[in-house]
Motif scaffolding. Sequence first.
Motif, short mmCIF file in Angstrom:
data_model
loop_
_atom_site.label_atom_id
_atom_site.label_comp_id
_atom_site.label_asym_id
_atom_site.label_seq_id
_atom_site.Cartn_x
_atom_site.Cartn_y
_atom_site.Cartn_z
N LEU A 1 2.04 1.81 -3.48
CA LEU A 1 0.98 2.33 -4.34
C LEU A 1 0.74 3.82 -4.10
O LEU A 1 0.57 4.59 -5.05
CB LEU A 1 -0.31 1.53 -4.13
CG LEU A 1 -0.22 0.05 -4.54
CD1 LEU A 1 -1.50 -0.69 -4.16
CD2 LEU A 1 0.07 -0.08 -6.03
N LYS A 2 0.74 4.25 -2.84
CA LYS A 2 0.58 5.67 -2.53
C LYS A 2 1.75 6.47 -3.08
O LYS A 2 1.57 7.56 -3.64
CB LYS A 2 0.47 5.87 -1.02
CG LYS A 2 -0.87 5.47 -0.45
CD LYS A 2 -0.91 5.69 1.06
CE LYS A 2 -2.13 5.02 1.64
NZ LYS A 2 -1.92 4.41 2.93
N GLU B 1 1.47 6.84 -6.86
CA GLU B 1 0.47 7.86 -7.23
C GLU B 1 1.04 9.26 -7.00
O GLU B 1 0.87 10.15 -7.84
CB GLU B 1 -0.81 7.66 -6.43
CG GLU B 1 -1.95 8.53 -6.91
CD GLU B 1 -3.26 8.18 -6.23
OE1 GLU B 1 -4.24 8.87 -6.54
OE2 GLU B 1 -3.31 7.25 -5.41
N ASP C 1 -4.43 -7.56 -5.65
CA ASP C 1 -4.05 -8.04 -6.98
C ASP C 1 -2.67 -8.69 -6.94
O ASP C 1 -2.44 -9.72 -7.57
CB ASP C 1 -4.05 -6.89 -8.00
CG ASP C 1 -5.43 -6.35 -8.28
OD1 ASP C 1 -6.41 -7.08 -8.05
OD2 ASP C 1 -5.53 -5.20 -8.75
N SER D 1 0.83 -1.21 0.00
CA SER D 1 0.00 0.00 0.00
C SER D 1 0.86 1.26 0.00
O SER D 1 0.54 2.24 -0.67
CB SER D 1 -0.93 0.02 1.21
OG SER D 1 -1.86 -1.02 1.12
N THR E 1 -4.27 7.30 -11.08
CA THR E 1 -5.02 6.41 -10.19
C THR E 1 -5.59 5.22 -10.95
O THR E 1 -5.62 4.11 -10.43
CB THR E 1 -6.16 7.18 -9.51
OG1 THR E 1 -5.62 8.35 -8.90
CG2 THR E 1 -6.85 6.35 -8.45
N THR F 1 0.80 -1.24 -13.86
CA THR F 1 1.27 -0.22 -12.92
C THR F 1 2.77 -0.01 -13.07
O THR F 1 3.24 1.13 -13.11
CB THR F 1 0.94 -0.62 -11.47
OG1 THR F 1 -0.47 -0.77 -11.35
CG2 THR F 1 1.44 0.41 -10.48
N PHE G 1 -2.75 -0.77 -9.45
CA PHE G 1 -3.41 -2.01 -9.04
C PHE G 1 -3.84 -1.94 -7.58
O PHE G 1 -3.44 -1.04 -6.84
CB PHE G 1 -2.49 -3.22 -9.28
CG PHE G 1 -1.25 -3.26 -8.42
CD1 PHE G 1 -1.25 -3.87 -7.17
CD2 PHE G 1 -0.05 -2.72 -8.86
CE1 PHE G 1 -0.12 -3.93 -6.39
CE2 PHE G 1 1.10 -2.77 -8.09
CZ PHE G 1 1.06 -3.37 -6.85
N GLN G 2 -4.67 -2.88 -7.19
CA GLN G 2 -5.09 -3.00 -5.79
C GLN G 2 -4.11 -3.91 -5.06
O GLN G 2 -3.51 -4.79 -5.67
CB GLN G 2 -6.50 -3.60 -5.71
CG GLN G 2 -7.56 -2.79 -6.41
CD GLN G 2 -7.77 -1.45 -5.76
OE1 GLN G 2 -7.89 -1.35 -4.55
NE2 GLN G 2 -7.80 -0.40 -6.56
N THR G 3 -3.97 -3.72 -3.77
CA THR G 3 -3.02 -4.51 -2.99
C THR G 3 -3.27 -6.01 -3.15
O THR G 3 -2.33 -6.79 -3.31
CB THR G 3 -3.10 -4.12 -1.50
OG1 THR G 3 -2.85 -2.72 -1.39
CG2 THR G 3 -2.10 -4.87 -0.67
#
Length: 144
Positions: free
Chosen positions: A42-43, A46, A60, A39, A52, A73, A56-58
């Motif tokens: 990902l932050k 971004e 994933d 996470s 956004t 990503t 991807f989502q965590t």
Amino acid sequence: MPREKVLCKLINSLYPPGQEPIPKISESKMAFKQMEQISQFLKAAETYGVRTTDIFQTVDLWEGKDMAAVQRTLMALGSVAVTKDDGCYRGEPSWFHRKAQQNRRGFSEEQLRQGQNVIGLQMGSNKGASQAGMTGYGMPRQIM
């Protein structure tokens, strides 16, 4: 090396020394700590400039559900890094495409007025063509 640690080192490598977005990379084997690091990556991605919609989502990555999203990503991150061209990306620039840059143009009032007098080709020309001899839809064509 665990995947979340690799991601954190990757995003940190795109910043000058001392400005890394993830200052402490955890060595913990606990699942929630590892997911927390994903996470954080990902932050940071971004914040770095990845859209956004490209992130991807965590889960994933954690559960291996959508590895294509993870790849998208990473490709988007590489493209942003190559486009920034700030000297922090040290990889092969040809691996990623450069994102389009803004290219504003300024026209004077005189140039804008001159452009109103030009008839562009998209206006078209019929070059003598007409609808003579056309029949309605569904009617057979008369060949003589």
